[in-house]
Design a protein around this motif. Structure first.
Motif, short mmCIF file in Angstrom:
data_model
loop_
_atom_site.label_atom_id
_atom_site.label_comp_id
_atom_site.label_asym_id
_atom_site.label_seq_id
_atom_site.Cartn_x
_atom_site.Cartn_y
_atom_site.Cartn_z
N ASP A 192 0.84 -1.19 0.00
CA ASP A 192 0.00 0.00 0.00
C ASP A 192 0.89 1.25 0.00
O ASP A 192 1.84 1.33 0.79
N VAL A 225 0.45 4.15 1.21
CA VAL A 225 0.46 4.81 2.51
C VAL A 225 1.46 4.12 3.44
O VAL A 225 2.25 4.78 4.14
N ALA A 226 1.50 2.78 3.42
CA ALA A 226 2.46 2.04 4.23
C ALA A 226 3.89 2.33 3.77
O ALA A 226 4.80 2.48 4.59
N LYS A 285 4.98 5.12 2.35
CA LYS A 285 5.35 6.46 2.80
C LYS A 285 5.66 6.48 4.30
O LYS A 285 6.60 7.14 4.74
N LYS A 286 4.87 5.76 5.10
CA LYS A 286 5.14 5.69 6.54
C LYS A 286 6.49 5.04 6.81
O LYS A 286 7.25 5.49 7.66
N GLY A 287 6.78 3.99 6.07
CA GLY A 287 8.07 3.32 6.23
C GLY A 287 9.24 4.20 5.84
O GLY A 287 10.27 4.24 6.51
N ARG A 347 9.51 7.31 6.06
CA ARG A 347 9.76 8.39 7.03
C ARG A 347 10.90 8.04 7.97
O ARG A 347 11.46 8.90 8.63
N HIS A 348 11.26 6.76 8.06
CA HIS A 348 12.33 6.32 8.95
C HIS A 348 13.70 6.35 8.27
O HIS A 348 14.70 6.02 8.89
N ASP A 381 11.40 11.20 9.93
CA ASP A 381 10.12 11.04 10.62
C ASP A 381 9.29 12.32 10.59
O ASP A 381 8.66 12.70 11.57
N GLY A 382 9.32 13.01 9.44
CA GLY A 382 8.51 14.20 9.24
C GLY A 382 9.03 15.44 9.94
O GLY A 382 8.31 16.42 10.07
#
Length: 171
Positions: free
Chosen positions: A4, A6-7, A9-11, A13-14, A155-156
């Motif tokens: 996905d 979204v997943a 993009k979240k990943g 961020r690290h 992380d943003g």
């Protein structure tokens, strides 16, 4: 099968990275964007790659100009990073007005004063990759400021490179 978006993009961020401004000049207009998707490719010849979203206002000007500069930002450039990321609604050549001191090196791409390093590049290869184009540039000139520290993004959040230096000294 892909994960996905979204997943993804979240990943991502690290993955901490230097904050850069990718700049170019096509005809008389300057263009640029904030990017963290930058990577060395080769030392001989010296090459670097930048990944630019095809919808970014600087995407086409980079390809049409045939050159770009990768300006690794310092913490004092945070407001420029935000502007070139489109956070204040300013586009195109206007992004360069009233912020930063600008010059040029060999290619004529805008070079930002006070960066730890700016790599002036001649475009040698472009590769379509999903929503982005990977532009590979041969580094034809460089401007170094050994006293400047990098601005990082993880992380943003913007992170001052000095924090890493202090953490390493404490370890």
């Amino acid at each position: 099968m892909s994960i996905d978006p979204v997943a993804f993009k979240k990943g991502m961020r690290h993955l901490a990275a230097s904050v850069t401004l990718i700049t170019t000049r096509h005809r008389e207009l300057r263009g640029g964007l904030t990017a963290t998707a930058v990577c060395s490719v080769s030392a001989e010849p010296p090459q670097i790659l930048v990944c630019v979203n095809k919808t970014a206002s600087a995407h086409d000007p980079i390809g049409e100009a045939g050159f770009f500069c990768v300006n690794i930002l310092a913490p004092c450039h945070r407001k420029l990073a935000e502007r070139f990321a489109g956070m204040d609604g300013v586009e195109g050549d206007e992004r360069f007005h009233d912020m930063g001191e600008w010059s040029t090196l060999s290619t004529g791409a805008p070079v930002l004063k006070g960066c730890p390093v700016s790599f002036d590049c001649k475009l040698v290869t472009r590769v379509a990759a999903g929503t982005h184009t990977i532009y590979i540039g041969e580094i034809v000139d460089v401007c170094l400021d050994p006293a400047a520290m990098p601005l990082l993004y993880a992380d943003g959040t913007f992170v001052h490179g000095e924090h890493l230096k202090k953490a390493a000294q404490a370890a």
